[in-house]
Design a protein around this motif. Structure first.
Motif, PDB file in Angstrom:
ATOM      1  N   GLU A   1       0.739  -1.065  -0.136  1.00 50.23           N
ATOM      2  CA  GLU A   1       0.010   0.062   0.028  1.00 50.23           C
ATOM      3  C   GLU A   1       0.797   1.151  -0.033  1.00 50.23           C
ATOM      4  O   GLU A   1       1.111   1.950  -1.075  1.00 50.23           O
ATOM      5  N   ASP A   2       1.519   1.621   1.299  1.00 52.47           N
ATOM      6  CA  ASP A   2       2.368   2.776   1.334  1.00 52.47           C
ATOM      7  C   ASP A   2       3.545   2.302   1.599  1.00 52.47           C
ATOM      8  O   ASP A   2       4.137   1.821   2.367  1.00 52.47           O
ATOM      9  N   PHE A   3       4.516   2.863   0.795  1.00 51.18           N
ATOM     10  CA  PHE A   3       6.017   2.313   0.564  1.00 51.18           C
ATOM     11  C   PHE A   3       6.921   3.392  -0.042  1.00 51.18           C
ATOM     12  O   PHE A   3       6.471   4.222  -0.951  1.00 51.18           O
ATOM     13  N   LEU A   4       8.144   3.013   0.195  1.00 50.05           N
ATOM     14  CA  LEU A   4       9.240   3.558  -0.415  1.00 50.05           C
ATOM     15  C   LEU A   4      10.025   2.531  -1.118  1.00 50.05           C
ATOM     16  O   LEU A   4      10.431   1.518  -0.646  1.00 50.05           O
ATOM     17  N   LEU A   5       9.964   2.157  -2.521  1.00 49.85           N
ATOM     18  CA  LEU A   5      10.679   1.366  -3.311  1.00 49.85           C
ATOM     19  C   LEU A   5      11.873   1.876  -3.981  1.00 49.85           C
ATOM     20  O   LEU A   5      11.885   3.187  -4.663  1.00 49.85           O
ATOM     21  N   GLU A   6      12.893   1.297  -3.881  1.00 51.41           N
ATOM     22  CA  GLU A   6      14.160   1.836  -4.472  1.00 51.41           C
ATOM     23  C   GLU A   6      14.942   0.489  -5.195  1.00 51.41           C
ATOM     24  O   GLU A   6      15.062  -0.538  -4.742  1.00 51.41           O
ATOM     25  N   MET A   7      15.532   0.890  -6.302  1.00 48.44           N
ATOM     26  CA  MET A   7      16.395  -0.294  -6.949  1.00 48.44           C
ATOM     27  C   MET A   7      17.169   0.437  -8.098  1.00 48.44           C
ATOM     28  O   MET A   7      17.258   1.493  -8.191  1.00 48.44           O
ATOM     29  N   GLU A   8      18.069  -0.305  -8.689  1.00 48.84           N
ATOM     30  CA  GLU A   8      18.850   0.272  -9.806  1.00 48.84           C
ATOM     31  C   GLU A   8      18.403  -0.630 -11.058  1.00 48.84           C
ATOM     32  O   GLU A   8      18.100  -1.862 -10.923  1.00 48.84           O
ATOM     33  N   PHE A   9      18.513  -0.205 -12.090  1.00 45.57           N
ATOM     34  CA  PHE A   9      18.059  -0.604 -13.442  1.00 45.57           C
ATOM     35  C   PHE A   9      19.141  -0.267 -14.531  1.00 45.57           C
ATOM     36  O   PHE A   9      19.851   0.790 -14.449  1.00 45.57           O
ATOM     37  N   LYS A  10      19.347  -1.308 -15.436  1.00 45.34           N
ATOM     38  CA  LYS A  10      20.271  -1.035 -16.689  1.00 45.34           C
ATOM     39  C   LYS A  10      19.686  -1.570 -17.921  1.00 45.34           C
ATOM     40  O   LYS A  10      19.295  -2.610 -18.258  1.00 45.34           O
ATOM     41  N   PRO A  11      18.769  -0.436 -18.732  1.00 47.26           N
ATOM     42  CA  PRO A  11      18.244  -1.017 -20.076  1.00 47.26           C
ATOM     43  C   PRO A  11      19.200  -0.933 -21.238  1.00 47.26           C
ATOM     44  O   PRO A  11      20.121  -0.148 -21.252  1.00 47.26           O
ATOM     45  N   ASP A  12      19.024  -1.858 -22.070  1.00 42.99           N
ATOM     46  CA  ASP A  12      19.546  -1.666 -23.451  1.00 42.99           C
ATOM     47  C   ASP A  12      18.594  -0.516 -24.263  1.00 42.99           C
ATOM     48  O   ASP A  12      17.830  -0.193 -23.754  1.00 42.99           O
ATOM     49  N   SER A  13      19.234  -0.502 -25.590  1.00 46.22           N
ATOM     50  CA  SER A  13      18.702   0.687 -26.336  1.00 46.22           C
ATOM     51  C   SER A  13      17.151  -0.048 -26.858  1.00 46.22           C
ATOM     52  O   SER A  13      16.448   0.908 -27.470  1.00 46.22           O
ATOM     53  N   THR A  14      16.800  -1.239 -26.788  1.00 53.65           N
ATOM     54  CA  THR A  14      15.737  -1.576 -27.457  1.00 53.65           C
ATOM     55  C   THR A  14      14.695  -2.074 -26.707  1.00 53.65           C
ATOM     56  O   THR A  14      13.512  -2.199 -26.983  1.00 53.65           O
ATOM     57  N   ILE A  15      14.835  -2.272 -25.201  1.00 55.83           N
ATOM     58  CA  ILE A  15      13.833  -2.680 -24.517  1.00 55.83           C
ATOM     59  C   ILE A  15      12.707  -1.706 -24.226  1.00 55.83           C
ATOM     60  O   ILE A  15      13.157  -0.512 -23.829  1.00 55.83           O
ATOM     61  N   ASN A  16      11.602  -2.232 -23.858  1.00 54.55           N
ATOM     62  CA  ASN A  16      10.426  -1.450 -23.253  1.00 54.55           C
ATOM     63  C   ASN A  16      10.492  -2.059 -21.811  1.00 54.55           C
ATOM     64  O   ASN A  16      10.110  -3.191 -21.670  1.00 54.55           O
ATOM     65  N   SER A  17      10.429  -1.296 -20.939  1.00 53.79           N
ATOM     66  CA  SER A  17      10.542  -1.722 -19.540  1.00 53.79           C
ATOM     67  C   SER A  17       9.592  -0.896 -18.329  1.00 53.79           C
ATOM     68  O   SER A  17       9.311   0.248 -18.984  1.00 53.79           O
ATOM     69  N   GLY A  18       9.771  -1.184 -17.396  1.00 54.13           N
ATOM     70  CA  GLY A  18       9.017  -0.333 -16.504  1.00 54.13           C
ATOM     71  C   GLY A  18       8.804  -0.978 -14.960  1.00 54.13           C
ATOM     72  O   GLY A  18       9.013  -2.049 -14.828  1.00 54.13           O
ATOM     73  N   VAL A  19       8.374  -0.089 -14.022  1.00 54.41           N
ATOM     74  CA  VAL A  19       8.138  -0.714 -12.802  1.00 54.41           C
ATOM     75  C   VAL A  19       6.753  -0.402 -12.453  1.00 54.41           C
ATOM     76  O   VAL A  19       6.260   0.758 -12.562  1.00 54.41           O
ATOM     77  N   PHE A  20       5.915  -1.404 -12.149  1.00 52.78           N
ATOM     78  CA  PHE A  20       4.456  -1.491 -12.079  1.00 52.78           C
ATOM     79  C   PHE A  20       4.230  -1.538 -10.600  1.00 52.78           C
ATOM     80  O   PHE A  20       4.711  -2.463  -9.829  1.00 52.78           O
TER      81      PHE A  20
END
Length: 190
Positions: free
Chosen positions: A66-85
């Motif tokens: 419900e209520d939170f702080l979400l932290e991460m590191e990410f590394k996308p290449d040039s072709t990917i469609n990504s996201g955090v849901f």
């Protein structure tokens, strides 16, 4: 010298207290998340790697938040469609059932590029993320959602559409995305 040691000790103690209730998400060899869709998800060097040739795929927490702080590191290449849901109602993962903090610098509609909350908010800044490690910080408290990339505020919205739900990471289209140090800390109600 004594003063700097005490300052360091206080800083370390406050850091430990702030991390006390945080937990890792999407860890190797745990059963607290599921894989959905077409992407191939694997681990290497403590990194969760999503690879895909076509289609769409996700990793999805079993628990809801419900209520939170979400932290991460990410590394996308040039072709990917990504996201955090976040706050996904069920395993039907899309921007109508969840909030999607996007990862796609080259999105054809730049209103939905990296840092946007798809269908809700254009990014407040342009941050280039392709081919390098970046930090994502998402704070979700009641109807207030804040998103930062590399310390830059990208979104600040108020919306009541999704009060709680699952968290998912995406790999769609073709390419590769890497995630590491995915941590969540619940925010206690006042």
């Amino acid at each position: 010298m004594k003063v700097s040691f005490y300052c360091f000790a206080i800083l370390l103690l406050s850091f430990n207290l702030s991390c006390k209730n945080s937990q890792n998400l999407f860890q190797e060899n745990t059963k607290d998340w599921n894989v959905e869709g077409d992407a191939d998800w694997s681990f290497s060097n403590n990194q969760l790697i999503g690879k895909i040739d076509k289609g769409s795929g996700f990793v999805l927490t079993k628990q809801t938040y419900e209520d939170f702080l979400l932290e991460m590191e990410f590394k996308p290449d040039s072709t990917i469609n990504s996201g955090v849901f976040i706050r996904c109602k069920d395993s039907e993962i899309n921007p109508m059932n969840c909030y999607e903090a996007n990862i796609w610098d080259l999105h054809p509609n730049q209103d939905y590029r990296t840092g946007a909350i798809v269908l809700k908010s254009k990014p407040l800044a342009i941050v280039e993320t392709i081919g390098k490690w970046n930090s994502y910080r998402i704070k979700s408290e009641k109807d207030h959602l804040l998103v930062w990339i590399n310390g830059v505020l990208m979104a600040d919205i108020r919306d009541k559409a999704h009060p709680l739900g699952h968290i998912a990471l995406q790999a769609t289209g073709s390419g590769e995305v890497r995630f590491r140090n995915v941590r969540i800390q619940p925010i206690e109600a006042d």
